[in-house]
Design a protein around this motif. Sequence first.
Motif, mmCIF file in Angstrom:
data_model
loop_
_atom_site.group_PDB
_atom_site.id
_atom_site.type_symbol
_atom_site.label_atom_id
_atom_site.label_comp_id
_atom_site.label_asym_id
_atom_site.label_seq_id
_atom_site.Cartn_x
_atom_site.Cartn_y
_atom_site.Cartn_z
ATOM 1 N N ARG A 1 -15.728 68.769 -17.110
ATOM 2 C CA ARG A 1 -15.909 68.400 -18.204
ATOM 3 C C ARG A 1 -17.625 68.826 -18.469
ATOM 4 N NH1 ARG A 1 -14.443 64.109 -22.247
ATOM 5 N NH2 ARG A 1 -16.526 63.567 -23.183
ATOM 6 N N LYS A 2 -18.246 68.387 -17.502
ATOM 7 C CA LYS A 2 -19.819 68.532 -17.655
ATOM 8 C C LYS A 2 -20.289 69.773 -17.880
ATOM 9 C CE LYS A 2 -24.202 66.899 -17.315
ATOM 10 N NZ LYS A 2 -24.739 66.142 -18.131
ATOM 11 N N LEU B 1 -10.270 64.230 -9.612
ATOM 12 C CA LEU B 1 -11.174 63.520 -10.470
ATOM 13 C C LEU B 1 -12.548 63.804 -10.434
ATOM 14 C CD1 LEU B 1 -11.113 60.664 -12.399
ATOM 15 C CD2 LEU B 1 -12.370 59.692 -10.715
ATOM 16 N N ILE B 2 -12.986 64.283 -9.120
ATOM 17 C CA ILE B 2 -14.510 64.900 -9.251
ATOM 18 C C ILE B 2 -14.386 66.242 -9.772
ATOM 19 C CG2 ILE B 2 -15.845 65.354 -7.502
ATOM 20 C CD1 ILE B 2 -15.439 63.338 -5.702
ATOM 21 N N GLU C 1 -23.291 73.079 -25.270
ATOM 22 C CA GLU C 1 -24.787 72.801 -25.906
ATOM 23 C C GLU C 1 -25.543 74.042 -26.032
ATOM 24 O OE1 GLU C 1 -27.205 70.042 -23.411
ATOM 25 O OE2 GLU C 1 -26.020 68.810 -24.448
ATOM 26 N N ASP D 1 -24.520 76.062 -28.781
ATOM 27 C CA ASP D 1 -25.387 75.481 -30.188
ATOM 28 C C ASP D 1 -26.759 76.060 -30.426
ATOM 29 O OD1 ASP D 1 -22.695 74.403 -30.637
ATOM 30 O OD2 ASP D 1 -23.417 72.282 -30.170
ATOM 31 N N GLU D 2 -27.403 75.979 -29.382
ATOM 32 C CA GLU D 2 -28.684 76.352 -29.191
ATOM 33 C C GLU D 2 -29.129 77.870 -29.800
ATOM 34 O OE1 GLU D 2 -30.803 75.419 -25.601
ATOM 35 O OE2 GLU D 2 -30.385 73.140 -26.105
ATOM 36 N N VAL E 1 -4.260 58.922 -1.588
ATOM 37 C CA VAL E 1 -5.386 58.515 -2.494
ATOM 38 C C VAL E 1 -6.255 59.595 -2.707
ATOM 39 C CG1 VAL E 1 -6.936 56.833 -3.144
ATOM 40 C CG2 VAL E 1 -5.135 56.338 -1.825
ATOM 41 N N ILE E 2 -6.831 60.164 -1.627
ATOM 42 C CA ILE E 2 -8.024 61.205 -1.797
ATOM 43 C C ILE E 2 -7.485 62.352 -2.632
ATOM 44 C CG2 ILE E 2 -9.553 62.866 -0.648
ATOM 45 C CD1 ILE E 2 -10.384 60.124 0.126
ATOM 46 N N ALA F 1 -14.162 65.814 -13.453
ATOM 47 C CA ALA F 1 -15.416 65.513 -14.092
ATOM 48 C C ALA F 1 -16.657 66.424 -14.418
ATOM 49 C CB ALA F 1 -16.016 64.291 -13.510
ATOM 50 N N VAL G 1 -5.972 61.337 -6.267
ATOM 51 C CA VAL G 1 -7.040 60.826 -7.151
ATOM 52 C C VAL G 1 -8.236 61.019 -7.332
ATOM 53 C CG1 VAL G 1 -7.911 58.451 -8.150
ATOM 54 C CG2 VAL G 1 -5.552 58.519 -7.108
ATOM 55 N N GLY G 2 -8.578 61.082 -5.686
ATOM 56 C CA GLY G 2 -10.309 61.357 -5.714
ATOM 57 C C GLY G 2 -10.775 62.621 -5.883
#
Lengths: 245, 87
Positions: free
Chosen positions: B72-73, B65-66, B80, B83-84, B57-58, B69, B61-62
């Motif tokens: 993506r951030k 996923l982190i 951003e 754009d600026e 699982v770790i 994420a 998935v675990g």
Amino acid sequence: LFAFAGPGLAAVLVLAFVHLPSFGHAHEIVGLVVNGVELAQRQATDMVTALNFDLRAFDTLGEEFILFASVAGVALILRQLRDESETTLEEELERHRFARASDALRMFSLALVPLLVAFGGYVVIHGQLTPGGGFQGGVVLAAGVLAVLLAGRYLALRVLAPRLGLEAAEALGAASYGLIGLGGLLFGSAFFDNFLPLGQAGHLLSAGTMPLNSLAVGIEVAAAFLLTWTEFLDQALLVHRDREP
Amino acid sequence: VSALQAIGLVLVAAGGGAVVFTREPLRQALVLGVYGLSLTFLFFTFQAPDVALSEIVISAVGLPLIVLAALRKISAHEREREDERQR
């Protein structure tokens, strides 16, 4: 420098390896004692759980709070900053359809949710009988709930597992594990003394406090992992910086 | 060492190399997940189902996923900034 240190390390390693017992023939005294003691005196059939939640339950308390503290750290670092705001739920539903997931994937993930949750619960509850226990089962439980995300329903996941509920569940799991230890102090002779009736090996309610410990750890771990994942996913999917005026 | 255990050891050795030699973070996260599966297989053949259960699982998935994420951030953040700069 490595040319100097490398051979030295190699020599020491070779010396150490020569004296290792050959593969599959290591019968350490501790292993034999655990195998003998746990079944006869504690009525547990899974030695790993018996070790974790009975013989060295105090160490597990430490591990428990390592997890607790690290999740608290993640939550602290990933909090909403002053110039950030979260997309509101309605807005998000309009704009963001998480992943262009195919219908097949969505259906499959949704079908996976109950299976994983049931399996996780099973692993937690049968900790002292079959391989697995609080930690393993808790992780599977968390993954089961997370499968909702794969179904493209991140916001449903947020509703299903609200932040406050997760935090409460995590704290509850950690606290009850500690309290079971205190129970040993109150009703038995020492911290984490196994003070409940032991029952019969192989029965669901056997091995004294082990199933309770397993359940407490399972709740804590599941909540902790879900909390970490939702913190990260929040950051990735919902939080954004406010435009400067 | 049985045949299955030998296969597991070889898989883990190859998988570890694959993770290290994958340069792109996004791809690396996925390779890491597959590597975790081979580790699970190894634990299982060495009779440690408890560890295998949490590892699967770790690692599958675990951890990915982190990482995903976070990636993506980061990419959103960079967009951003771009754009600026253009404004």
